[in-house]
Design a protein around this motif. Structure first.
Motif, PDB file in Angstrom:
ATOM      1  N   ILE A   1       0.842  -1.200   0.000  1.00  0.00           N
ATOM      2  CA  ILE A   1       0.000   0.000   0.000  1.00  0.00           C
ATOM      3  C   ILE A   1       0.873   1.245   0.000  1.00  0.00           C
ATOM      4  O   ILE A   1       0.638   2.196  -0.752  1.00  0.00           O
ATOM      5  N   TRP A   2       1.913   1.237   0.823  1.00  0.00           N
ATOM      6  CA  TRP A   2       2.814   2.388   0.897  1.00  0.00           C
ATOM      7  C   TRP A   2       3.535   2.596  -0.439  1.00  0.00           C
ATOM      8  O   TRP A   2       3.636   3.713  -0.930  1.00  0.00           O
ATOM      9  N   ILE A   3       4.014   1.518  -1.033  1.00  0.00           N
ATOM     10  CA  ILE A   3       4.718   1.602  -2.324  1.00  0.00           C
ATOM     11  C   ILE A   3       3.786   2.125  -3.403  1.00  0.00           C
ATOM     12  O   ILE A   3       4.180   2.964  -4.219  1.00  0.00           O
ATOM     13  N   ALA A   4       2.534   1.665  -3.421  1.00  0.00           N
ATOM     14  CA  ALA A   4       1.565   2.132  -4.423  1.00  0.00           C
ATOM     15  C   ALA A   4       1.328   3.630  -4.300  1.00  0.00           C
ATOM     16  O   ALA A   4       1.141   4.323  -5.300  1.00  0.00           O
ATOM     17  N   ALA A   5       1.378   4.150  -3.089  1.00  0.00           N
ATOM     18  CA  ALA A   5       1.142   5.582  -2.869  1.00  0.00           C
ATOM     19  C   ALA A   5       2.400   6.419  -3.060  1.00  0.00           C
ATOM     20  O   ALA A   5       2.309   7.623  -3.322  1.00  0.00           O
ATOM     21  N   ASN A   6       3.585   5.787  -2.944  1.00  0.00           N
ATOM     22  CA  ASN A   6       4.835   6.556  -2.966  1.00  0.00           C
ATOM     23  C   ASN A   6       5.792   6.154  -4.082  1.00  0.00           C
ATOM     24  O   ASN A   6       6.321   7.007  -4.743  1.00  0.00           O
ATOM     25  N   SER A   7       6.094   4.902  -4.242  1.00  0.00           N
ATOM     26  CA  SER A   7       6.958   4.312  -5.273  1.00  0.00           C
ATOM     27  C   SER A   7       7.976   3.392  -4.619  1.00  0.00           C
ATOM     28  O   SER A   7       8.366   3.579  -3.464  1.00  0.00           O
ATOM     29  N   ILE A   8       8.403   2.422  -5.399  1.00  0.00           N
ATOM     30  CA  ILE A   8       9.411   1.479  -4.907  1.00  0.00           C
ATOM     31  C   ILE A   8      10.738   2.195  -4.669  1.00  0.00           C
ATOM     32  O   ILE A   8      11.506   1.814  -3.788  1.00  0.00           O
ATOM     33  N   GLU A   9      11.001   3.245  -5.416  1.00  0.00           N
ATOM     34  CA  GLU A   9      12.248   3.983  -5.236  1.00  0.00           C
ATOM     35  C   GLU A   9      12.334   4.615  -3.847  1.00  0.00           C
ATOM     36  O   GLU A   9      13.417   4.832  -3.317  1.00  0.00           O
ATOM     37  N   GLU A  10      11.175   4.918  -3.267  1.00  0.00           N
ATOM     38  CA  GLU A  10      11.125   5.538  -1.939  1.00  0.00           C
ATOM     39  C   GLU A  10      11.048   4.511  -0.810  1.00  0.00           C
ATOM     40  O   GLU A  10      11.003   4.876   0.362  1.00  0.00           O
ATOM     41  N   PHE A  11      11.029   3.237  -1.162  1.00  0.00           N
ATOM     42  CA  PHE A  11      10.879   2.197  -0.152  1.00  0.00           C
ATOM     43  C   PHE A  11      11.968   2.234   0.920  1.00  0.00           C
ATOM     44  O   PHE A  11      11.669   1.997   2.093  1.00  0.00           O
ATOM     45  N   PRO A  12      13.219   2.541   0.591  1.00  0.00           N
ATOM     46  CA  PRO A  12      14.221   2.648   1.658  1.00  0.00           C
ATOM     47  C   PRO A  12      13.842   3.687   2.728  1.00  0.00           C
ATOM     48  O   PRO A  12      14.121   3.486   3.911  1.00  0.00           O
ATOM     49  N   ARG A  13      13.184   4.755   2.318  1.00  0.00           N
ATOM     50  CA  ARG A  13      12.732   5.767   3.289  1.00  0.00           C
ATOM     51  C   ARG A  13      11.673   5.170   4.217  1.00  0.00           C
ATOM     52  O   ARG A  13      11.681   5.396   5.429  1.00  0.00           O
ATOM     53  N   TYR A  14      10.765   4.396   3.644  1.00  0.00           N
ATOM     54  CA  TYR A  14       9.740   3.707   4.436  1.00  0.00           C
ATOM     55  C   TYR A  14      10.394   2.814   5.487  1.00  0.00           C
ATOM     56  O   TYR A  14      10.014   2.829   6.662  1.00  0.00           O
ATOM     57  N   LEU A  15      11.386   2.027   5.063  1.00  0.00           N
ATOM     58  CA  LEU A  15      12.060   1.122   5.991  1.00  0.00           C
ATOM     59  C   LEU A  15      12.778   1.889   7.096  1.00  0.00           C
ATOM     60  O   LEU A  15      12.756   1.481   8.261  1.00  0.00           O
ATOM     61  N   ALA A  16      13.398   3.001   6.737  1.00  0.00           N
ATOM     62  CA  ALA A  16      14.111   3.810   7.728  1.00  0.00           C
ATOM     63  C   ALA A  16      13.137   4.440   8.725  1.00  0.00           C
ATOM     64  O   ALA A  16      13.371   4.406   9.938  1.00  0.00           O
ATOM     65  N   GLU A  17      12.046   5.004   8.212  1.00  0.00           N
ATOM     66  CA  GLU A  17      11.093   5.683   9.082  1.00  0.00           C
ATOM     67  C   GLU A  17      10.264   4.706   9.913  1.00  0.00           C
ATOM     68  O   GLU A  17      10.021   4.944  11.098  1.00  0.00           O
ATOM     69  N   ARG A  18       9.810   3.635   9.316  1.00  0.00           N
ATOM     70  CA  ARG A  18       8.904   2.713   9.989  1.00  0.00           C
ATOM     71  C   ARG A  18       9.636   1.721  10.874  1.00  0.00           C
ATOM     72  O   ARG A  18       9.167   1.379  11.950  1.00  0.00           O
TER      73      ARG A  18
END
Length: 169
Positions: A140-157
């Motif tokens: 869901i997060w990737i669909a709203a943001n992009s796979i390129e931003e996934f490292p940010r998700y991992l860092a923040e979450r």
């Protein structure tokens, strides 16, 4: 193993030793007993972390960011990897239910008593539902943001700053 005869796979979970020279030998006989004296809180914390690692590995493979290194695996490891791919292709959440039912009923886990029920429920159902929930949340997060931003998700979450995965972008 001889240090120069193998290397560890680069995976977030369930990595295997890849033989680079020589051959694998199966040792038979004896028992491996994991008699941990740690409490259930420790166990669930550990498996919560494992679920996060499984999610990262799943998402990276789903987006073809990691190459499978099947060429150097043993035949039994290849078979298990194939079964994991089959399991990985099943619908989220349903696969946890089917896995638990298989373990608890078809493989006779119900014969393990009260503690066996706790073990099969937590390891065969709760853990896999948790893993699927993390995958679902990440998708869901990737669909709203992009796979390129996934490292940010991992860092923040999850506080994971470096994955070792070559993310596109």
């Amino acid at each position: 193993w001889r240090p120069d005869a193998g290397r560890m796979e680069q995976r977030w979970m369930d990595e295997r030793l890849l033989i680079t020279r020589g051959r694998a030998e199966r040792l038979t006989g004896g028992d491996l007993v994991d008699a941990s004296l740690k409490d259930i809180g420790w166990w669930t914390d550990k498996h919560n972390g494992y679920a996060t690692r499984q999610m990262i590995d799943f998402i990276a493979r789903e987006h073809c960011l990691i190459d499978e290194e099947d060429g150097q695996l043993t035949a039994s490891a290849k078979k298990r990897r194939g079964l994991r791919k089959l399991y990985g292709g099943a619908p989220l959440y349903l696969r946890a239910v089917l896995y638990f039912l298989r373990r608890y009923f078809l493989l006779l886990g119900f014969l393990d008593g009260r503690l066996g029920f706790v073990w099969h429920f937590l390891h065969g159902f709760w853990f896999f539902v948790l893993m699927d929930a993390k995958i679902d949340e990440a998708r869901i997060w990737i669909a709203a943001n992009s796979i390129e931003e996934f490292p940010r998700y991992l860092a923040e979450r999850y506080g994971i700053a470096e994955t070792g995965i070559a993310w596109r972008g």
